[in-house]
Design a protein around this motif. Structure first.
Motif, PDB file in Angstrom:
ATOM      1  N   SER A  99      -1.440   1.098  25.279  1.00 40.62           N
ATOM      2  CA  SER A  99      -1.012   1.632  23.981  1.00 40.62           C
ATOM      3  C   SER A  99      -1.521   0.686  22.888  1.00 40.62           C
ATOM      4  N   TYR A 100      -2.811   0.628  22.783  1.00 39.82           N
ATOM      5  CA  TYR A 100      -3.494  -0.371  21.954  1.00 39.82           C
ATOM      6  C   TYR A 100      -4.766   0.273  21.422  1.00 39.82           C
ATOM      7  N   VAL A 101      -5.050   0.044  20.144  1.00 43.47           N
ATOM      8  CA  VAL A 101      -6.227   0.621  19.505  1.00 43.47           C
ATOM      9  C   VAL A 101      -7.044  -0.490  18.865  1.00 43.47           C
ATOM     10  N   VAL A 102      -8.346  -0.466  19.105  1.00 46.75           N
ATOM     11  CA  VAL A 102      -9.278  -1.341  18.392  1.00 46.75           C
ATOM     12  C   VAL A 102      -9.710  -0.571  17.152  1.00 46.75           C
ATOM     13  N   GLY A 103      -9.224  -1.014  15.992  1.00 48.07           N
ATOM     14  CA  GLY A 103      -9.426  -0.266  14.767  1.00 48.07           C
ATOM     15  C   GLY A 103     -10.841  -0.363  14.223  1.00 48.07           C
ATOM     16  N   GLU A 104     -11.176   0.613  13.373  1.00 46.46           N
ATOM     17  CA  GLU A 104     -12.491   0.638  12.749  1.00 46.46           C
ATOM     18  C   GLU A 104     -12.611  -0.484  11.713  1.00 46.46           C
ATOM     19  N   MET A 105     -13.780  -1.065  11.624  1.00 41.66           N
ATOM     20  CA  MET A 105     -14.126  -1.989  10.549  1.00 41.66           C
ATOM     21  C   MET A 105     -15.415  -1.491   9.936  1.00 41.66           C
ATOM     22  N   ALA A 106     -15.426  -1.395   8.607  1.00 45.69           N
ATOM     23  CA  ALA A 106     -16.498  -0.728   7.891  1.00 45.69           C
ATOM     24  C   ALA A 106     -17.852  -1.376   8.124  1.00 45.69           C
ATOM     25  N   ARG A 107     -18.890  -0.636   7.737  1.00 47.72           N
ATOM     26  CA  ARG A 107     -20.287  -1.039   7.847  1.00 47.72           C
ATOM     27  C   ARG A 107     -20.678  -1.311   9.302  1.00 47.72           C
ATOM     28  N   GLY A 108     -20.016  -0.626  10.212  1.00 43.38           N
ATOM     29  CA  GLY A 108     -20.382  -0.756  11.612  1.00 43.38           C
ATOM     30  C   GLY A 108     -20.036  -2.084  12.234  1.00 43.38           C
ATOM     31  N   ILE A 109     -19.197  -2.899  11.566  1.00 41.60           N
ATOM     32  CA  ILE A 109     -18.741  -4.137  12.203  1.00 41.60           C
ATOM     33  C   ILE A 109     -18.017  -3.788  13.505  1.00 41.60           C
ATOM     34  N   ALA A 110     -17.188  -2.727  13.444  1.00 42.37           N
ATOM     35  CA  ALA A 110     -16.679  -2.138  14.695  1.00 42.37           C
ATOM     36  C   ALA A 110     -17.810  -1.289  15.236  1.00 42.37           C
ATOM     37  N   SER A 111     -18.654  -1.903  16.042  1.00 44.28           N
ATOM     38  CA  SER A 111     -19.959  -1.373  16.400  1.00 44.28           C
ATOM     39  C   SER A 111     -19.892  -0.414  17.588  1.00 44.28           C
ATOM     40  N   ALA A 112     -21.051   0.192  17.874  1.00 43.59           N
ATOM     41  CA  ALA A 112     -21.151   1.038  19.064  1.00 43.59           C
ATOM     42  C   ALA A 112     -20.880   0.232  20.326  1.00 43.59           C
ATOM     43  N   GLU A 113     -21.330  -1.018  20.350  1.00 41.44           N
ATOM     44  CA  GLU A 113     -21.085  -1.883  21.508  1.00 41.44           C
ATOM     45  C   GLU A 113     -19.596  -2.155  21.681  1.00 41.44           C
ATOM     46  N   MET A 114     -18.898  -2.361  20.567  1.00 37.34           N
ATOM     47  CA  MET A 114     -17.457  -2.607  20.642  1.00 37.34           C
ATOM     48  C   MET A 114     -16.730  -1.370  21.150  1.00 37.34           C
ATOM     49  N   VAL A 115     -17.071  -0.223  20.609  1.00 31.57           N
ATOM     50  CA  VAL A 115     -16.434   1.026  21.026  1.00 31.57           C
ATOM     51  C   VAL A 115     -16.697   1.285  22.508  1.00 31.57           C
ATOM     52  N   THR A 116     -17.910   1.022  22.936  1.00 30.27           N
ATOM     53  CA  THR A 116     -18.268   1.248  24.337  1.00 30.27           C
ATOM     54  C   THR A 116     -17.495   0.330  25.276  1.00 30.27           C
ATOM     55  N   ALA A 117     -17.441  -0.963  24.939  1.00 32.43           N
ATOM     56  CA  ALA A 117     -16.722  -1.915  25.788  1.00 32.43           C
ATOM     57  C   ALA A 117     -15.258  -1.525  25.927  1.00 32.43           C
ATOM     58  N   ALA A 118     -14.632  -1.143  24.812  1.00 34.19           N
ATOM     59  CA  ALA A 118     -13.226  -0.755  24.854  1.00 34.19           C
ATOM     60  C   ALA A 118     -13.032   0.522  25.671  1.00 34.19           C
ATOM     61  N   ALA A 119     -13.851   1.532  25.402  1.00 29.85           N
ATOM     62  CA  ALA A 119     -13.686   2.825  26.077  1.00 29.85           C
ATOM     63  C   ALA A 119     -13.827   2.689  27.585  1.00 29.85           C
ATOM     64  N   ARG A 120     -14.790   1.892  28.020  1.00 33.03           N
ATOM     65  CA  ARG A 120     -15.015   1.733  29.454  1.00 33.03           C
ATOM     66  C   ARG A 120     -13.906   0.941  30.127  1.00 33.03           C
ATOM     67  N   ILE A 502      -9.455  -9.856  24.166  1.00 29.09           N
ATOM     68  CA  ILE A 502      -8.465  -9.998  23.093  1.00 29.09           C
ATOM     69  C   ILE A 502      -7.307  -9.029  23.324  1.00 29.09           C
ATOM     70  N   ALA A 503      -7.636  -7.786  23.622  1.00 31.59           N
ATOM     71  CA  ALA A 503      -6.595  -6.785  23.853  1.00 31.59           C
ATOM     72  C   ALA A 503      -5.720  -7.146  25.039  1.00 31.59           C
ATOM     73  N   GLU A 504      -6.360  -7.510  26.147  1.00 31.18           N
ATOM     74  CA  GLU A 504      -5.611  -7.834  27.364  1.00 31.18           C
ATOM     75  C   GLU A 504      -4.658  -9.005  27.129  1.00 31.18           C
ATOM     76  N   ASN A 505      -5.132 -10.029  26.445  1.00 32.89           N
ATOM     77  CA  ASN A 505      -4.313 -11.219  26.240  1.00 32.89           C
ATOM     78  C   ASN A 505      -3.147 -10.974  25.297  1.00 32.89           C
ATOM     79  N   LEU A 506      -3.396 -10.232  24.223  1.00 33.71           N
ATOM     80  CA  LEU A 506      -2.297  -9.913  23.314  1.00 33.71           C
ATOM     81  C   LEU A 506      -1.236  -9.067  24.007  1.00 33.71           C
ATOM     82  N   MET A 507      -1.661  -8.087  24.759  1.00 33.01           N
ATOM     83  CA  MET A 507      -0.708  -7.205  25.427  1.00 33.01           C
ATOM     84  C   MET A 507      -0.001  -7.921  26.573  1.00 33.01           C
ATOM     85  N   ARG A 508      -0.722  -8.756  27.285  1.00 33.05           N
ATOM     86  CA  ARG A 508      -0.083  -9.498  28.363  1.00 33.05           C
ATOM     87  C   ARG A 508       0.984 -10.440  27.810  1.00 33.05           C
TER      88      ARG A 508
END
Length: 539
Positions: A99-120, A502-508
């Motif tokens: 129950s955790y979301v990696v939020g968007e950051m403008a100008r593609g800082i939240a990049s395709a690579e970031m979205v892919t890593a999280a989704a997988r 980052i997500a795993e550690n915060l949630m853990r």
């Protein structure tokens, strides 16, 4: 989509314990935090003497079978996985593990690579479309749609009051590529673009319930804006979209029966656009508002509420869930991840920040209406220069009225070029992006001044993204105290933690603290440990 991940239970406190005793435990007493840190281990609270203490191992016996040396049990803290925090309905709806979301950051800082890593890794993430050209957005979204078919991901729809055509074109693009989730941010009211995203494709499923193919997650920081997303779409906007052929009459009819948003992210004081409101006050207000509006319309679905803003440590994440958040969303802390499309020079500045190293500055996209964003103050002159520009904008009708001293400062210290050179670059940019802005600038000298000043605000982000070292002092970096708190928690030697780590550690850490809270309710001394950072990435 339905979640492929199981739904575990949260730690509970069993208080029916006077009839139970613990025999031959492996551990009695000691540091509760060490036992509670083992998330899959059941921990008992026993009372061998006057003070309750933790215990683990052994076996439970009834009072009738108890013998000397058995320990009366006050209760138990059950195992708690990171996948147990927040809303199970959220996890099922998006097909995610956390129950955790990696939020968007403008100008593609939240990049395709970031979205892919999280989704997988079973984590929902949003590509940051704000400030990018429509062509860049289309290329990236098309690639993500191919790469992540069937996985949880989304893209941002940023409200753009100065360029409504760009907002509408972005919405059309997201629908064309069937982006599964849209994060609507910075909206000051409902627009045809966001309503179109919410209503397109609405239909009834086999069970008769209304189905929405494109989930809408609205990011809000004001109750009056939350009210708009909690209510059904306005009839006036729906009729306009039907008349334009952008919705069918059937879609509009169904849109009038359900809330505009599936989820609302309640954004407290955060990096980026900010109202500076504390999450502790804002989230309970939104929970009450949700109950009010749900009762008013008699919905058969519950809009989920998430928490964002200031979440940079396990303590903050645990507090958000304790407040009633269905999910949490992090933003600026993910700029430290290698997947973030941000220069090494910018990440070095961010990694050195503490909680007091931030301030607000005028926002480039809403400069003329006085909107502000939260930015890094330490190591950058951007915030003082941006405020200087805004002060001149509000007190002068045009560039021609600037004093000789102000003009010299503008050209030599801020622009690094003459006003004529900057206007030439600005004119070329808007000629391609939105020529109407140039036509207005010809009529309105103040608007021409605003466009020139916005050149600096826009370039300061590009310099940070691309690592223009000679303009290091002008980097505009969107972030807030959560980043400083994260830096102090994670420590200086973590390297470049990935977005999943980052997500795993915060949630853990939040799960450990949730167990500590349960133990405290059973009488164990309420000592909350400083949950350390550890590599725990998956996938």
């Amino acid at each position: 989509m339905s979640s492929p991940y199981p739904t575990p239970t949260l730690p509970g406190s069993r208080v029916d314990a006077p009839d139970l005793y613990l025999r031959d435990p492996e551990v009695v007493g000691g540091t509760a935090a060490e036992l509670l840190d083992e998330l899959d281990r059941r921990v008992f609270v026993v009372a061998p003497d006057a003070e309750p203490v933790p215990a683990a191992g052994g076996r439970l016996v009834s009072a009738a079978d108890a013998v000397t040396g058995d320990h009366p049990v006050l209760g138990a803290v059950e195992p708690c996985a990171v996948t147990a925090l927040g809303s199970a309905a959220f996890r099922r709806a998006y097909g995610v593990r956390l129950s955790y979301v990696v939020g968007e950051m403008a100008r593609g800082i939240a990049s395709a690579e970031m979205v892919t890593a999280a989704a997988r890794s079973g984590i929902l993430s949003f590509f940051g479309t704000g400030g990018l050209s429509l062509a860049r957005v289309e290329r990236t979204v098309a690639e993500l749609a191919r790469r992540l078919d069937g996985l949880p991901w989304g893209a941002n729809l940023l409200h753009n009051p100065g360029e409504p055509e760009l907002e509408e074109a972005t919405a059309a693009l997201l629908l064309e590529h069937r982006v599964p989730a849209v994060s609507a941010s910075a909206f000051m009211g409902l627009t045809p673009a966001v309503v179109r995203c919410a209503a397109s494709g609405l239909h009834r499923g086999p069970d008769g319930r209304i189905q929405r193919p494109t989930k809408i997650m609205a990011k809000v920081s004001r109750p009056e804006i939350a009210r708009l997303f909690l209510a059904p779409a306005p009839d006036k906007i729906l009729r306009k979209l039907v008349a334009a052929g952008q919705l069918t009459a059937a879609e509009a009819e169904l849109a009038a029966l359900i809330p505009v948003a599936d989820d609302i992210t309640v954004e407290g004081d955060s990096g980026g656009h900010t109202d500076g409101r504390p999450l502790l006050a804002l989230l309970p207000r939104m929970i009450a508002l949700r109950a009010e509006i749900s009762g008013q319309y008699g919905y058969d679905r519950r809009v989920r509420l998430g928490a964002a803003g200031g979440l940079g440590t396990p303590e903050a994440v645990a507090a958000a869930f304790a407040l009633g958040a269905d999910y949490v969303l992090t933003g600026s802390i993910n700029q430290l991840a290698p997947e973030a499309d941000l220069s090494a020079a910018a990440k070095t500045l961010l990694a050195a920040a503490d909680i007091a190293d931030f301030t607000t500055a005028p926002a480039a996209d809403m400069f003329e209406i006085g909107a502000r964003v939260q930015v890094l103050k330490k190591g950058s002159r951007f915030w003082t220069r941006a405020q200087w520009l805004y002060d001149r904008y509000t007190t002068h009708p045009g560039l021609e009225e600037l004093s000789p001293a102000d003009l010299k400062k503008l050209e030599t210290e801020i622009f690094g070029a003459s006003v004529d050179e900057i206007w030439a670059q600005t004119r070329d940019f808007w000629q391609e992006r939105d020529p109407k802005q140039l036509a207005r600038a010809e009529r309105d000298r103040k608007h021409r001044m605003a466009l020139c000043f916005r050149w600096y605000l826009g370039m300061s982000t590009r310099w940070a993204t691309e690592g223009e070292v000679e303009r290091r002092g002008d980097f505009q970096l969107w972030c807030g105290p959560a980043l400083g708190a994260f830096n102090r928690w994670a420590g200086p030697d973590i390297g470049s933690p990935g977005v999943v780590e980052i997500a795993e550690n915060l949630m853990r850490g939040a799960a450990v603290l949730t167990r500590c809270d349960a133990a405290g309710r059973l009488g164990v001394d309420r000592v909350f440990p400083a949950v350390g950072y550890r590599v725990a990435a998956r996938g």
